[in-house]
Design an enzyme around this catalytic site. Structure first.
Site, PDB file in Angstrom:
ATOM      1  N   LYS A 243       0.847  -1.206   0.000  1.00  0.00           N
ATOM      2  CA  LYS A 243       0.000   0.000   0.000  1.00  0.00           C
ATOM      3  C   LYS A 243       0.875   1.245   0.000  1.00  0.00           C
ATOM      4  CE  LYS A 243      -3.761   2.066   2.755  1.00  0.00           C
ATOM      5  NZ  LYS A 243      -4.523   1.943   4.024  1.00  0.00           N
TER       6      LYS A 243
ATOM      7  N   SER B 265      -9.362   1.943   3.371  1.00  0.00           N
ATOM      8  CA  SER B 265      -8.542   2.648   2.428  1.00  0.00           C
ATOM      9  C   SER B 265      -7.547   1.761   1.675  1.00  0.00           C
ATOM     10  CB  SER B 265      -7.769   3.752   3.153  1.00  0.00           C
ATOM     11  OG  SER B 265      -6.918   3.201   4.124  1.00  0.00           O
TER      12      SER B 265
ATOM     13  N   SER C 260      -9.337  -0.306   7.640  1.00  0.00           N
ATOM     14  CA  SER C 260      -8.836  -0.215   6.263  1.00  0.00           C
ATOM     15  C   SER C 260      -8.174  -1.455   5.700  1.00  0.00           C
ATOM     16  CB  SER C 260      -7.861   0.946   6.138  1.00  0.00           C
ATOM     17  OG  SER C 260      -8.566   2.134   5.969  1.00  0.00           O
TER      18      SER C 260
HETATM   19  N1  GLN Z   1     -12.499   4.229   6.862  1.00  0.00           N
HETATM   20  C1  GLN Z   1     -11.854   4.735   8.037  1.00  0.00           C
HETATM   21  C2  GLN Z   1     -11.487   6.180   7.839  1.00  0.00           C
HETATM   22  O1  GLN Z   1     -11.844   6.722   6.854  1.00  0.00           O
HETATM   23  C3  GLN Z   1     -10.668   3.899   8.363  1.00  0.00           C
HETATM   24  C4  GLN Z   1      -9.477   4.272   7.582  1.00  0.00           C
HETATM   25  C5  GLN Z   1      -8.287   3.426   7.936  1.00  0.00           C
HETATM   26  O2  GLN Z   1      -8.404   2.430   8.625  1.00  0.00           O
HETATM   27  N2  GLN Z   1      -7.128   3.888   7.507  1.00  0.00           N
HETATM   28  O3  GLN Z   1     -10.852   6.772   8.650  1.00  0.00           O
END
Ligand code: GLN
Length: 494
Positions: A80, A155, A179
């Protein structure tokens, strides 16, 4: 010879050891095959052919000399793009870092390579890992290989989509509020959130430091176990990394699961959680299979679960507002010149960040500001403790906790982008594990409306081995999970 999309960590290593394949040959096949599929999926932001070829040559040399091969020898993986890679640009999905190339590797990357893995490239993600759909990437969204009109989740959407489509055997993602697990669920792959401190975050670009984790995505619990074993453990470069010994996760997979007690939180099944009926049905079917295999399913309560989303979006934004202060045009990445220093900062940040990142910085600055600090930030910290306390209490009577990973299957591109609150609610089953610092795994458990559904299992601190074991046994009960319609399975090998 096996097809590229069905390779596993174990098959690659065996074929390499037996001289059936060469690491160099495998890398070339991936580099050739990826573009046709990824032209539609858009999971990779940057390919790393030179680094991949150099690493492959090292492994071939080991194999040719008949030396013992490291556990992930020759395994093509991807990372990532919030995780630093020396000499390979690391954009965080942001204009701010579009041209930023780190001078060092994240510890997890270094350990993956030391274990023999070959890094093919860097994976698309929501900007600075903020999002649940990958639509916040400055470089365009990733599409779900099960349905190109749908989001892959976020994400780590690029990581989940790439692994699902066979464009890498495994990937490193990051999980701050879900994420790794949420995109894994949406794309039909396994995603593991390790205990806070289990895996070094040195080199992970910080979003919310008290919540950020690095972890693996893979097509099986066994491959996730093999990657976790390679990256886990104390790192002197990350003061939050734990000294706890790293178990042999792969070896422990086959130990029995009969007799394990699995708690199902009443709150997850309640109407307010917004659980889709078809997702609930798949979840119940998975529980029935685990019960049939000798697990005991019991109802538990996590009374503070309904407050987890609000708590997360106060703490995560507060920490983000502080962490992202460094992108000021002086130290990193983009700089937009102006007549005064203040104006340079303003223009740089205006041009460098997308709408969601700006929203988070504003929210975070607000909850930390004098006069609101107690009302929001301090209160959120207290609720965070209560959320963690719920888990501590629950794990006195159960060995693991099960929920669906997400309330619904993958939604359509554009469906939630105008409504941040709806987007945030996607994380309803995932954020509380990050708040508590406990580990979790998402494993595919069937389909709802033709789209993959994830079973989430949460465990007590440092009990990744038990979660992996449950997921591994569950995969056997479930049977093989099919390939998505868009994958390397389409591309003939040659
Ligand atoms: N979807 C969550 C956010 O927008 C988690 C993001 C993540 O785990 N990096 O913060």
């Amino acid at each position: 010879m096996t097809d590229l999309h069905t390779l596993t960590t174990a098959t690659v290593r065996t074929q390499l050891a037996e001289g059936q394949i060469s690491a160099r040959g495998l890398v070339e096949e991936f580099l050739r095959a990826i573009p046709a599929v990824d032209g539609r999926v858009h999971s990779y932001l940057t390919m790393a052919p030179e680094r991949a070829r150099a690493q492959a040559a090292r492994l071939d040399a080991l194999a040719e000399r008949g030396e013992p091969l490291p556990p992930l020898a020759g395994v093509p993986v991807a990372v990532k793009d919030v995780i630093s890679t020396r000499g390979i640009r690391t954009t965080c999905g942001s204009r701010a870092l579009e041209r930023y190339t780190p001078l060092f590797d994240a510890t997890a990357v270094e350990r993956l390579e030391a274990a023999g893995a070959i890094i093919l490239g860097k994976l698309n993600c929501d900007e600075f890992a903020m999002g649940s759909s990958n639509e916040n990437s400055a470089f365009g969204p990733v599409r779900n290989p099960w349905d190109l009109e749908r989001v892959p989740g976020g994400s780590s959407g690029g990581a989940a989509a790439a692994v699902a489509a066979g464009l890498a055997v495994a990937a490193l993602g990051s999980d701050t509020g879900g994420s790794i697990r949420q995109p894994a669920a949406f794309c039909g792959v396994v995603g593991l959130l390790p205990t806070y401190g289990r895996v070094s975050r040195f080199g992970l670009v910080a979003f919310a430091s008290s919540l950020d984790h690095i972890g693996p995505l893979a097509r099986s619990a066994k491959d996730a176990a093999a990657v976790l074993a390679a990256i886990a453990g104390r790192d002197p470069l990350d003061a939050t990394s734990a000294d706890a010994p790293v178990p042999d996760y792969v070896r422990q997979l086959d130990e029995p699961i009969a007799g394990l007690r699995i708690g199902v939180p009443r709150e997850a099944m309640a109407a307010g959680a917004g659980l889709d009926a078809a997702v609930a049905a798949q979840f119940q079917a998975a529980l029935a299979q685990l019960e049939h295999a000798g697990c005991k399913i019991v109802e538990i309560s996590l009374p503070h679960a309904p407050y987890a989303i609000a708590t997360y979006y106060v703490i995560a934004t507060a920490e983000a507002s502080s962490n992202l202060a460094r992108y000021d045009g002086v130290r990193y990445g983009l700089r937009v010149e102006a007549d005064s220093l203040g104006e340079m900062y303003r223009r740089t940040r205006e041009a460098g960040f997308g709408a969601e990142v700006k929203r988070r910085i504003l929210l975070g600055t607000f909850v930390l500001s004098a006069g609101y600090y107690d009302a929001y930030y301090r209160k959120a910290q207290r609720v965070r403790n209560l959320v963690a306390g719920d888990y501590r209490a629950a794990f006195e009577s159960v060995d693991a906790i099960a929920t669906p990973t997400t309330p619904t299957p993958a939604f359509r591109l554009g469906e939630k982008i105008a409504d941040p609150l709806q987007m945030y609610l996607n994380d309803i089953f995932t954020v509380s594990a990050d708040l508590a610092g406990i580990p979790g795994i998402s494993v595919p458990c069937g389909f709802a409306s033709g789209l993959p559904v994830g079973l989430q299992l949460l465990g007590n601190y440092f009990e990744e081995a038990r979660l992996l074991r449950l997921a591994h046994h569950y995969e056997r009960l479930r049977g093989a999970f099919p390939d998505p319609p868009v994958s390397l399975a389409e591309a003939p090998r040659g």
